[in-house]
Design a protein around this motif. Structure first.
Motif, mmCIF file in Angstrom:
data_model
loop_
_atom_site.group_PDB
_atom_site.id
_atom_site.type_symbol
_atom_site.label_atom_id
_atom_site.label_comp_id
_atom_site.label_asym_id
_atom_site.label_seq_id
_atom_site.Cartn_x
_atom_site.Cartn_y
_atom_site.Cartn_z
ATOM 1 N N SER A 148 18.216 45.275 8.666
ATOM 2 C CA SER A 148 18.579 46.202 7.582
ATOM 3 C C SER A 148 19.027 47.546 8.143
ATOM 4 O O SER A 148 18.804 48.600 7.542
ATOM 5 N N MET A 149 19.665 47.507 9.301
ATOM 6 C CA MET A 149 20.096 48.720 9.995
ATOM 7 C C MET A 149 21.614 48.798 10.000
ATOM 8 O O MET A 149 22.293 47.804 10.218
ATOM 9 N N VAL A 150 22.148 49.992 9.786
ATOM 10 C CA VAL A 150 23.577 50.251 9.942
ATOM 11 C C VAL A 150 23.733 51.299 11.034
ATOM 12 O O VAL A 150 23.336 52.449 10.875
ATOM 13 N N TRP A 151 24.293 50.865 12.156
ATOM 14 C CA TRP A 151 24.457 51.722 13.325
ATOM 15 C C TRP A 151 25.723 52.571 13.196
ATOM 16 O O TRP A 151 26.731 52.124 12.658
ATOM 17 N N HIS A 152 25.643 53.776 13.752
ATOM 18 C CA HIS A 152 26.818 54.642 13.782
ATOM 19 C C HIS A 152 26.719 55.547 14.996
ATOM 20 O O HIS A 152 25.617 55.765 15.551
ATOM 21 N N ALA A 153 27.853 56.040 15.450
ATOM 22 C CA ALA A 153 27.859 56.985 16.566
ATOM 23 C C ALA A 153 27.262 58.308 16.122
ATOM 24 O O ALA A 153 27.327 58.678 14.948
ATOM 25 N N GLN A 263 23.403 49.175 23.127
ATOM 26 C CA GLN A 263 24.856 49.278 23.002
ATOM 27 C C GLN A 263 25.261 50.617 22.395
ATOM 28 O O GLN A 263 26.330 51.150 22.701
ATOM 29 N N TRP A 264 24.393 51.178 21.535
ATOM 30 C CA TRP A 264 24.743 52.416 20.842
ATOM 31 C C TRP A 264 24.217 53.668 21.537
ATOM 32 O O TRP A 264 24.641 54.781 21.229
ATOM 33 N N GLU A 265 23.318 53.520 22.476
ATOM 34 C CA GLU A 265 22.766 54.684 23.175
ATOM 35 C C GLU A 265 23.834 55.550 23.853
ATOM 36 O O GLU A 265 23.769 56.789 23.775
#
Length: 410
Positions: A148-153, A263-265
């Motif tokens: 239930s997560m939406v990743w963003h920069a 991947q987003w770090e």
């Protein structure tokens, strides 16, 4: 100089392998190795390396050799091994759906007494009926994950996230995953239903009480299709062909689990709750989908039992996010993303819901995977897809807690 013939080379290779195996066995016998345990799981890459590091500690401490078999077609391999009577001692499956069926068939050995079951919440470790009808503990959560997560920069404000989420090309999405292709889409449909219809409807649907043809289920599919551009052949061709693990452009959003934190770090990534961007989400949405890798015992050898005890130890160092309440709480030195994820997973279980497809029997789960692929290509045929899924939904199955008890957090 004459080259050896292929047959000769083959004999030489086999002899060398046997020699190496014999030397290795001799060295281990001399060091007091007491036996071996076989483990089947789908870990690869960093997850496999993490497991191997933990197993080095186990082998050094107990002098038990761990033989790891990894497969992306985990369900198929395990089913074939069970049919042939060559099952591994321990199998690690992503979710309880298949394990419930195996427990009911008498395929699993109970874990009662091997560790402190009370250290785990009811959602993670329920009592399940075995072949004799008695309820026991049949699996151990060794790794857990948040969904239930939406990743963003980093740096994106709420309005900017909403703007990007409102465009199909604003989403980083790919379906290819070998034998399990389609699962990123099932994660989407499940999550949309959870946020729109709430945990009670979600749980009833996951366990077969709410049909696939229900209007609320249909709405979840259509919402997801509108969000990601289902039916756009140019875009869909890429969605079907590209692997889910591809790196996402920083100007896009990604609906993916906590395993994507690394991947987003590099772009100072962060995440918001999916309800923040899902059209029609309930005002009181606050439930999170979760997943877990569950270890089950198929051969009750002394070595396999010892491995289960080791994996249950909160100091083992295997999981990034442990479900054991006695595991050390995150401290200030931990990565901020991991600390944020841990705080949600370690919170009250009342707002956690199992990934629905991980609850479903294998045949239904696999049909779900295929249905999302067909839906992306031809969303106008959704009603037929839902009727087909409902036809697979008639298999009787045991029930277990899908969502934690209590009201949704505000």
């Amino acid at each position: 100089m004459t080259r050896p013939r292929p047959r000769t080379l083959g004999i030489v290779c086999v002899c060398l392998l046997l020699l190496v195996a014999g030397v290795t066995a001799g060295v281990r016998w001399a060091r007091g190795w007491t036996g071996s345990v076989t483990v089947l799981a789908n870990w690869s890459g960093a997850e496999k390396e993490q497991f191997e590091r933990a197993m080095e500690r186990f082998e050094d401490e107990y002098r038990i050799d761990v033989v790891y078999q990894g497969s992306s077609a985990l369900s198929q391999v395990l089913a074939a091994d069970l049919a042939a009577g060559t099952q591994p001692d321990v199998a690690v499956l992503p979710g309880p759906g298949e394990l419930m069926a195996y427990a009911a068939e008498g395929r699993l050995e109970p874990l009662d007494g091997l560790f402190e079951a009370g250290a785990y919440d009811r959602v993670w470790m329920p009592q399940v009926a075995g072949e004799d009808g008695r309820e026991r503990t049949y699996w151990l959560p060794v790794k857990t994950g948040l969904k239930s997560m939406v990743w963003h920069a980093g740096g994106l404000a709420g309005d900017e996230i909403d703007r990007v989420a409102g465009r199909p090309d604003g989403w980083c999405l790919a379906m290819e995953s070998g034998a399990t292709s389609g699962w990123p889409g099932t994660d989407w449909v499940e999550d949309v239903l959870l946020q729109q219809a709430g945990p009670a409807v979600y749980e009833q649907w996951a366990t077969g009480a709410v049909p696939w043809t229900d209007a609320r289920v249909r709405k979840a599919w259509q919402t997801w299709g509108d969000m990601v551009g289902a039916g756009d052949r140019t875009r869909v061709d890429h969605l079907l062909r590209d692997n889910f693990a591809q790196e996402c452009p920083r100007q896009r959003l990604e609906h993916q689990g906590s395993f994507r934190d690394t991947q987003w770090e590099p772009v100072a990534g962060d995440f918001v709750h999916s309800a923040d961007v899902i059209p029609g989400a309930r005002a009181d949405s606050g439930h999170w989908e979760v997943s877990g890798d569950l270890a089950a015992l198929l051969n009750a050898t002394d070595e396999a039992r010892q491995l289960i005890r080791f994996l249950a130890d909160p100091d083992t160092g295997l999981p990034d996010f442990s479900a054991n309440r006695k595991a050390a709480a995150p401290d200030g030195s931990e990565d901020p993303l991991k600390r944020k994820i841990s705080s949600i997973l370690r919170g009250s279980e009342r707002h956690l819901c199992w990934d629905a497809s991980d609850i479903m029997p294998p045949a239904l789960r696999n049909a779900f995977h295929q249905a999302v692929l067909h839906f992306l290509v031809a969303p106008g045929r959704l009603d037929g897809q839902l009727r087909a899924l409902e036809a697979v939904n008639d298999e009787p199955r045991p029930t277990l807690p899908v969502c934690g008890t209590g009201p949704s957090p505000t």
